[in-house]
Every structure is written in C-alpha cells, then in structure tokens.
Design a protein around this motif. Structure first.
Motif, mmCIF file in Angstrom:
data_model
loop_
_atom_site.group_PDB
_atom_site.id
_atom_site.type_symbol
_atom_site.label_atom_id
_atom_site.label_comp_id
_atom_site.label_asym_id
_atom_site.label_seq_id
_atom_site.Cartn_x
_atom_site.Cartn_y
_atom_site.Cartn_z
ATOM 1 N N PHE A 26 0.852 -1.180 0.000
ATOM 2 C CA PHE A 26 0.000 0.000 0.000
ATOM 3 C C PHE A 26 0.893 1.236 0.000
ATOM 4 N N MET A 27 0.260 2.396 -0.150
ATOM 5 C CA MET A 27 1.023 3.632 -0.212
ATOM 6 C C MET A 27 1.160 4.241 1.175
ATOM 7 N N LEU A 28 2.333 4.107 1.747
ATOM 8 C CA LEU A 28 2.563 4.613 3.094
ATOM 9 C C LEU A 28 2.344 6.119 3.175
ATOM 10 N N ARG A 29 2.712 6.841 2.150
ATOM 11 C CA ARG A 29 2.635 8.301 2.233
ATOM 12 C C ARG A 29 1.193 8.802 2.263
ATOM 13 N N LEU A 30 0.238 7.955 1.901
ATOM 14 C CA LEU A 30 -1.169 8.361 1.922
ATOM 15 C C LEU A 30 -1.924 7.800 3.121
ATOM 16 N N ALA A 53 0.019 13.356 6.505
ATOM 17 C CA ALA A 53 0.757 14.611 6.344
ATOM 18 C C ALA A 53 1.965 14.696 7.273
ATOM 19 N N GLY A 54 2.110 13.716 8.143
ATOM 20 C CA GLY A 54 3.273 13.688 9.022
ATOM 21 C C GLY A 54 3.045 14.237 10.422
ATOM 22 N N TYR A 55 1.804 14.581 10.738
ATOM 23 C CA TYR A 55 1.518 15.068 12.083
ATOM 24 C C TYR A 55 1.449 13.896 13.053
ATOM 25 N N THR A 56 1.910 14.132 14.268
ATOM 26 C CA THR A 56 1.985 13.038 15.237
ATOM 27 C C THR A 56 1.118 13.309 16.461
ATOM 28 N N ASN A 57 0.654 12.216 17.052
ATOM 29 C CA ASN A 57 -0.117 12.275 18.291
ATOM 30 C C ASN A 57 0.314 11.114 19.164
#
Length: 124
Positions: A26-30, A53-57
């Motif tokens: 699968f597409m990790l970036r999506l 988008a690269g935001y973390t929680n």
C-alpha cells in the motif's frame, strides 16, 4: 497489505529501544499509521500515530518519551522509545489507523491483519 514489526527485546527501565515496521502492499505516504501495544490481560491501545501529512499524536503515558516517525522512501515506520518504564512492557504492533490507501482513489477501509507484533519487556 503486509506489516512486519521488529526491534523489540529485553531492556532495563530507563533504557531505549527503536521499533521498526516494514510496510508493503500500500502507499505509506497516503496512509495514517499507528503503533499499538497490548499488555498482558489488557486491551490493545494506540500509543502513537502519524498522519499522512506527518503530524503526530501520542497517548498521554508515552508523551515526551516515544517518538513516531516514518521513512516513505523506505516504506518504514519507526517508534523510538526512550526512558522505558516497566509498564511499557507489551507486544507492540504497527497498523494503519483507518483507511489503507493502495493509491489516491482506492483504499481498504481497515486492515485486520495485525501480524505477530514485537515483544518489548522492560524490567525494573
């Protein structure tokens, strides 16, 4: 969809470990990804998440100690775990948090194939 978590092991409290998750199919970036853990006798919980988008929680108990990151080129998601505590002992899994994107137009609603995970044992 294939996810292979690795990097677990035995560590004394206060130590560090870095977990890796090799992703394919699968597409990790999506795809938003998460690291989950399941301690003995407890339900599996999401401890860290990284959005497409690269935001973390982070779950409150790991904030300031764990860092989730990803390398899209290498199709790998990481979890850096510092200042480990005994209560961090669990099997750790990586998985998508929600939809798994094969491409921008096609996705899997949810991946139920969790794989074996990787065991982290922290001793006092």
């Amino acid at each position: 969809v294939q996810l292979q978590a690795s990097g677990g092991g035995f560590m004394q409290a206060g130590g560090s470990l870095r977990l890796s998750c090799a992703a394919s199919g699968f597409m990790l970036r999506l795809t938003a990804m998460g690291w989950y853990r399941q301690a003995p006798g407890k339900k599996r919980e999401l401890v860290a998440r990284i959005s497409s988008a690269g935001y973390t929680n982070y779950e409150d108990s790991v904030k300031g100690r764990f860092t989730i990151s990803r390398d899209v080129a290498e199709n790998t998601v990481y979890l850096q775990m510092n200042s480990l505590k005994v209560e961090d002992t669990a099997v750790y899994y990586c998985n998508a948090d929600g939809k798994v994107y094969y491409n921008p137009s096609h996705y899997l609603i949810r991946n139920d194939n969790w794989g074996p995970g990787t065991l982290v044992t922290v001793s006092s």
